[in-house]
Design a protein around this motif. Structure first.
Motif, mmCIF file in Angstrom:
data_model
loop_
_atom_site.group_PDB
_atom_site.id
_atom_site.type_symbol
_atom_site.label_atom_id
_atom_site.label_comp_id
_atom_site.label_asym_id
_atom_site.label_seq_id
_atom_site.Cartn_x
_atom_site.Cartn_y
_atom_site.Cartn_z
ATOM 1 N N ALA A 157 63.350 41.505 49.763
ATOM 2 C CA ALA A 157 64.229 42.659 49.995
ATOM 3 C C ALA A 157 65.354 42.262 50.759
ATOM 4 O O ALA A 157 66.634 42.630 50.452
ATOM 5 C CB ALA A 157 63.839 43.766 50.597
ATOM 6 N N GLY A 158 65.328 41.574 51.793
ATOM 7 C CA GLY A 158 66.339 41.021 52.462
ATOM 8 C C GLY A 158 67.367 40.217 51.994
ATOM 9 O O GLY A 158 68.562 40.235 52.095
ATOM 10 N N LEU A 159 66.678 39.266 50.839
ATOM 11 C CA LEU A 159 67.388 38.338 50.162
ATOM 12 C C LEU A 159 68.283 39.331 49.204
ATOM 13 O O LEU A 159 69.476 39.098 48.898
ATOM 14 C CB LEU A 159 66.702 37.530 49.233
ATOM 15 N N ALA A 160 67.948 40.377 48.553
ATOM 16 C CA ALA A 160 68.566 41.254 47.862
ATOM 17 C C ALA A 160 69.703 42.037 48.439
ATOM 18 O O ALA A 160 70.750 42.056 47.884
ATOM 19 C CB ALA A 160 67.426 42.324 47.233
ATOM 20 N N GLU A 172 64.859 34.740 44.130
ATOM 21 C CA GLU A 172 64.485 36.231 44.079
ATOM 22 C C GLU A 172 63.616 36.688 42.859
ATOM 23 O O GLU A 172 62.518 37.201 42.983
ATOM 24 C CB GLU A 172 65.625 37.194 43.950
ATOM 25 N N ILE A 173 63.827 36.130 41.676
ATOM 26 C CA ILE A 173 63.026 36.445 40.443
ATOM 27 C C ILE A 173 61.634 35.715 40.539
ATOM 28 O O ILE A 173 60.677 36.370 40.265
ATOM 29 C CB ILE A 173 63.763 35.836 39.294
ATOM 30 N N VAL A 174 61.570 34.475 41.069
ATOM 31 C CA VAL A 174 60.201 33.732 41.320
ATOM 32 C C VAL A 174 59.542 34.529 42.138
ATOM 33 O O VAL A 174 58.214 34.845 41.924
ATOM 34 C CB VAL A 174 60.479 32.288 41.615
ATOM 35 N N PHE A 184 75.696 42.095 49.025
ATOM 36 C CA PHE A 184 76.825 41.937 49.704
ATOM 37 C C PHE A 184 77.894 41.112 49.321
ATOM 38 O O PHE A 184 78.911 41.137 48.981
ATOM 39 C CB PHE A 184 76.664 41.391 51.490
ATOM 40 N N ILE A 185 77.242 39.726 48.718
ATOM 41 C CA ILE A 185 78.078 38.645 48.010
ATOM 42 C C ILE A 185 78.426 39.276 46.787
ATOM 43 O O ILE A 185 79.620 38.902 46.383
ATOM 44 C CB ILE A 185 77.145 37.537 47.940
ATOM 45 N N GLN A 186 77.690 40.050 45.928
ATOM 46 C CA GLN A 186 78.403 40.454 44.693
ATOM 47 C C GLN A 186 79.241 41.466 44.854
ATOM 48 O O GLN A 186 80.240 41.244 43.862
ATOM 49 C CB GLN A 186 76.847 41.152 44.090
#
Length: 230
Positions: A199-202, A24-26, A207-209
């Motif tokens: 955005a989808g990854l976030a 996500e950061i990259v 959800f995982i968080q």
């Protein structure tokens, strides 16, 4: 045995978050560095979404590392702290992907590009900005280099040097000495298509968080009870 399964699940989810956060950061950094440093695009509202996602990604990495360490050492207070930060970051991730989807308006960018390109001969700053954008994004015109060849003010147009690249040194040079990809499609891919993936990854990370946050508090309670026995 149940406790070991809980810890193993907790570790696996945190490692998954670590990997996702790095990706996500990259990607968010590439989008921000490639698109929003171009002055013509710096005012796009979706820039704030990339900043939020990069910030959230860094917090995910910090939380995941401390969570794994404190779970292994059964340090309850650190787990509680990580749990609070995880839930706060859960909200930040939701804000980030919501902003990304909200600001994806291709039509507005197209309208703005049409306007500046139509008046490019009358506005010096627009021409300079277009040159910088074409050099930075390796693109040419709105839909391609042919945009520059259209008659403007009764005179045939010419392709500017900012559309040029050296054969063999740039992967975009496949069909000639000029960039053939239009800037609109390049911006659309970087700002909207790629941003949609982030955005989808976030969303998945949020959800995982949430699950990790619940498990963090469960492990924190067990660690606290264990320390009280000692």
């Amino acid at each position: 045995m149940a406790s070991n399964h809980l810890k193993n699940t907790f570790h696996a989810l945190n490692i998954l978050l670590l990997a996702s956060a790095i990706i996500e950061i990259v990607i968010a950094a590439v989008i921000y560095g490639k698109v929003y440093r171009v002055d013509l695009l710096s005012s796009l509202k979706s820039a704030s979404a990339e900043i939020v996602l990069m910030t959230s990604g860094v917090l995910v990495i910090v939380c995941a590392v401390f969570s794994i360490y404190s779970a292994n050492k059964d340090i309850g207070w650190i787990l509680y702290l990580c749990g609070v930060i995880t839930f706060a970051n859960f909200v930040l991730q939701i804000a980030g992907f919501s902003m990304s989807f909200h600001f994806m308006l291709v039509s507005e960018v197209k309208s703005w590009m049409d306007h500046t390109f139509a008046n490019i001969d009358e506005m010096t700053f627009a021409r300079n900005s277009w040159d910088r954008m074409q050099n930075t994004l390796s693109c040419c015109g709105i839909s391609g280099s042919s945009d520059w060849l259209k008659n403007r003010n009764g005179m045939p147009g010419t392709i500017p040097s900012s559309c040029s690249c050296k054969m063999g040194l740039d992967e975009n040079c496949k069909s000639g000495p000029n960039y053939e990809v239009g800037c609109l499609s390049t911006i659309q891919w970087l700002t909207f298509d790629l941003a949609a993936g982030v955005a989808g990854l976030a969303a998945a990370m949020a959800f995982i968080q949430f699950i990790v946050g619940v498990l963090t508090f469960i492990l924190a309670r067990r660690a606290s009870k264990q320390s009280m026995r000692i």
